[in-house]
Structures are given as structure tokens and as C-alpha cells.
Design a protein around this motif. Structure first.
Motif, PDB file in Angstrom:
ATOM      1  N   TYR A 269       4.754  35.280 -57.688  1.00  0.00           N
ATOM      2  CA  TYR A 269       5.774  35.252 -56.714  1.00  0.00           C
ATOM      3  C   TYR A 269       6.846  36.051 -57.383  1.00  0.00           C
ATOM      4  N   ASN A 270       7.242  37.130 -56.740  1.00  0.00           N
ATOM      5  CA  ASN A 270       8.082  38.036 -57.453  1.00  0.00           C
ATOM      6  C   ASN A 270       9.518  38.321 -56.650  1.00  0.00           C
ATOM      7  N   GLU A 271      10.507  37.566 -57.211  1.00  0.00           N
ATOM      8  CA  GLU A 271      11.760  37.559 -56.633  1.00  0.00           C
ATOM      9  C   GLU A 271      12.442  38.888 -56.522  1.00  0.00           C
ATOM     10  N   LYS A 272      12.081  39.778 -57.528  1.00  0.00           N
ATOM     11  CA  LYS A 272      12.638  41.251 -57.162  1.00  0.00           C
ATOM     12  C   LYS A 272      12.678  41.624 -55.827  1.00  0.00           C
ATOM     13  N   ARG A 274      12.906  40.472 -53.125  1.00  0.00           N
ATOM     14  CA  ARG A 274      13.839  40.210 -52.129  1.00  0.00           C
ATOM     15  C   ARG A 274      15.199  40.767 -52.396  1.00  0.00           C
ATOM     16  N   ASP A 275      15.556  41.253 -53.642  1.00  0.00           N
ATOM     17  CA  ASP A 275      16.465  42.302 -53.845  1.00  0.00           C
ATOM     18  C   ASP A 275      16.505  43.755 -53.238  1.00  0.00           C
ATOM     19  N   ASP A 279      18.696  43.238 -46.432  1.00  0.00           N
ATOM     20  CA  ASP A 279      18.724  42.337 -45.257  1.00  0.00           C
ATOM     21  C   ASP A 279      19.111  43.308 -44.152  1.00  0.00           C
ATOM     22  N   GLN A 293       6.508  46.974 -57.866  1.00  0.00           N
ATOM     23  CA  GLN A 293       6.546  45.760 -57.966  1.00  0.00           C
ATOM     24  C   GLN A 293       5.312  45.092 -57.740  1.00  0.00           C
TER      25      GLN A 293
END
Ligand code: HXC
Length: 311
Positions: A269-272, A274-275, A279, A293
């Protein structure tokens, strides 16, 4: 009669003649242009001691029309054979610019078509290391028919085995069409060129001054024509990159690509991510940051990275 002894003596004599042919004078000529010899390229490319050369002792066909002198050399200006690269079977040919400018005569072309057909039969990739002035003028139309067979073989193998061209000197005239038909083209910056004819002929015929780089250098083909997919600054780095590139490819259309062990660099699960992707859909972001990533660290091999939009 000592038949075996006699044949062996002929074999040794031919080997000696071949060694002389690849004299240090010829090698120096190549080196002075920032290029390696055909043998040095093959040695760099293949796993040590695995390359089996075939048809090393053939000689040029006698030409039907007397256009000029054909050097009676062994091998007819091209080395062909097969060996292992990182343990996998690969077929290759390497043109020798020190023999009549690596030009393609009938026998030269027959060596290439033979190795193309062997690669297809074995379901293994084929690599062409190109360094050639094109159709051998002295052999007239015989060399043109040789190109027709090479082009036909490329088409017959297309989509079945990987076909890769590496331009390591001039690829002029007929020598420039076949790389463009293959799947991937590597070029060496400032020492390799793809053009229909060289700057001296352009000057003679059109009275125009052009440089080799401007006419068909690596940058032109990587950025503008799109014919070159990968370019590097010297031959060693080009061959290293080619070997890495091969490790991504299956040997043929019914095999899977090589499997490598997961390096653990990609979290489940790669949170990066999202950044990276904003949006706001109107905001730009670099998609390569996303790719890096999701693939194993340092494993992304970009094709046609320098290609510019058509203006
Ligand atoms: C025979 C050739 C040759 C050729 C070069 N040589 N090209 N010999 N046939 N096509 C020989 C030169 O005569 C010279 O011999 C040696 O190779 C080295 O060439 P140089 O010109 O000294 O080298 P360099 O300055 O590096 O220039 C390389 C070059 C230039 C850019 C490739 O030679 C060139 O422009 N050649 C002509 C290219 C061309 O027009 N080819 C088209 C052929 S017709 P010596 O003995 O002096 O060392 C064709 C049609 C195909 O290919 C159609 C297919 C369907």
C-alpha cells in the motif's frame, strides 16, 4: 595420403590470415574514430567464451560486372553467429567497417539472412551491430537483391522474435532501411549515423554542406525522426544498456519474459501515490513519479525518452 593433416593445415593458414586481416592497423583506424572493432563489440556483448562464429572463412562473390576492386577477404565484412547474453541464447551479426566500409555484397547478405533464419527457427532474439556504407558498389545489383532478402526476413520474423539494431558507425544507403524495420534501434551519439548517403556525396550531388550529425546523427533520430529509441554517449554504455534491455524481453512470442525475484522495494500500500497525483485535475504532475512508485526501484527502462512532439 594425410588428408586430415592437410585439411588442418589449411584451417590453420586461414585462421592466421584472418588474424592478419583484423590487424592492429585496422583496429587503430576504428579506435581513432571513437569506435570499437566488430570483434571487440561481439566480445563485449556476449558472455565470455560463448560466441560461436559461423562462416568466418567465406569470401566475397565474384562480381558479374567490373565496377571496381573487391578485397578478397575472409568473412566478407561481417561476423555472424550465436552465443549467450546473461545466459540466454542470442543471435547476432556485426558489420566490419574496416573491410570495404562494412558494405554489403552478396555473400555478406547471405551470412546475415542465414543467421536471421536460424534465430527465427530457434525462437531467439537477433541483434544487428551496424557499421556500413550500404550496398557494395562494386557488386552492383547483386548486393541490392541481398537487401531484399534481409528486409523480407525482418518482416517474416516481426512479432515472433525480438529484432534489435545497434548503430555503431554509419548506416548508409541500404544499411539504413533494415534497422528502421526492426523493433528497437540503439544509437551511439556522435559516432553513429543513419542516412541514405553521407555528407560528401550530398556535397558532390547537391552542393550542400551538411555535417554527419545534422544529416542523421543520434540526436536527430532520437528527437525528430523517432527512428532511434535509445542513445548513449559511447559504445560500451550502449552495449551495457542493450544487455539490460534484453533482460526485459521474452525470447519469442510464446515465451514469458524472464522472471526476477521481487526486490521488496514496492510496498503493498503506497501512500506516496496519493500525494503525487493532485486532486485538481487541471494541475500537472510528472507521470514518471507515479511509474517509479509502482515498479521495482531503478527498474524502469524508458523507450524513446527524447522523442519530441511533432510541431
Ligand atoms: C563500397 C564503400 C561503400 C560502399 C564506403 N566504402 N561505402 N565501398 N561500397 N557503399 C568504402 C570507401 O570507399 C572506403 O574505402 C572505406 O569504405 C571507408 O569509407 P570512407 O568514405 O573513407 O569513410 P567515412 O569518411 O567514415 O565515410 C563513411 C560513409 C561514406 C559516410 C559511409 O563512405 C559514404 O557516404 N559512402 C557511400 C554511402 C552510400 O551512398 N551508400 C549507398 C549505396 S547504394 P577505402 O578503400 O578508400 O578505405 C545503396 C542502395 C540500397 O545502399 C538499396 C536497397 C534496396
Amino acid at each position: 595420403m594425410d588428408v586430415l593433416g592437410k585439411n588442418f593445415k589449411v584451417f590453420i593458414e586461414r585462421q592466421e590470415a584472418l588474424k592478419k586481416q583484423y590487424s592492429s592497423k585496422n583496429a587503430e583506424k576504428q579506435h581513432s574514430k571513437g569506435k570499437l572493432t566488430a570483434h571487440e563489440r561481439i566480445n563485449l556483448l556476449f558472455d565470455s567464451g560463448t560466441f560461436e562464429e559461423i562462416d568466418a572463412f567465406v569470401t566475397p562473390a565474384s562480381q558479374p560486372v567490373e565496377f571496381g576492386k573487391v578485397e578478397r577477404t575472409y568473412g566478407d565484412g561481417v561476423i555472424v553467429g550465436h552465443g549467450k547474453i546473461n545466459g540466454r541464447l542470442i543471435f547476432a551479426y556485426a558489420q566490419d567497417f574496416t573491410i570495404m566500409g562494412g558494405s554489403l555484397g552478396l555473400v555478406h547478405s547471405k551470412k546475415i539472412t542465414k543467421i536471421q533464419e536460424m534465430a527465427l527457427k530457434m525462437g531467439a532474439p537477433i541483434i544487428g551491430l551496424m557499421d556500413s556504407g550500404g550496398a557494395r558498389i562494386q557488386e552492383g545489383v547483386a548486393s541490392l537483391s541481398g537487401y531484399a532478402s534481409i528486409f523480407q526476413n525482418i518482416i517474416s520474423s516481426s512479432g515472433i522474435i525480438p529484432q534489435i539494431s545497434v548503430i555503431m558507425g554509419p548506416a548508409a544507403g541500404g544499411a539504413v532501411y533494415s534497422p528502421a524495420l526492426t523493433d528497437f534501434v540503439f544509437m551511439v551519439n556522435h559516432t553513429s549515423y543513419m542516412f541514405v548517403t553521407g555528407p560528401n556525396v550530398v556535397k558532390e550531388v547537391l552542393n550542400e554542406d551538411v555535417t554527419s550529425d545534422g544529416l542523421g546523427g543520434a540526436e536527430v533520430h532520437a528527437r525528430k525522426s523517432g527512428v532511434a529509441n535509445m542513445i548513449y554517449d559511447d559504445e560500451e554504455n550502449t552495449i551495457l544498456a542493450l544487455k539490460k534491455f534484453l533482460s526485459y524481453l521474452p525470447s519469442n512470442n510464446v515465451e514469458n519474459p524472464p522472471v526476477v525475484a521481487e526486490d521488496g522495494s514496492i510496498p503493498a500500500y503506497n501512500e506516496k501515490l496519493r500525494d503525487i497525483v493532485p486532486d485538481d485535475p487541471n494541475k500537472a504532475y510528472d507521470v514518471k513519479d507515479v511509474i517509479n512508485q509502482v515498479v521495482d526501484r531503478n527498474s524502469f527502462f524508458e523507450i524513446s525518452e527524447l522523442s519530441e512532439p511533432v510541431s
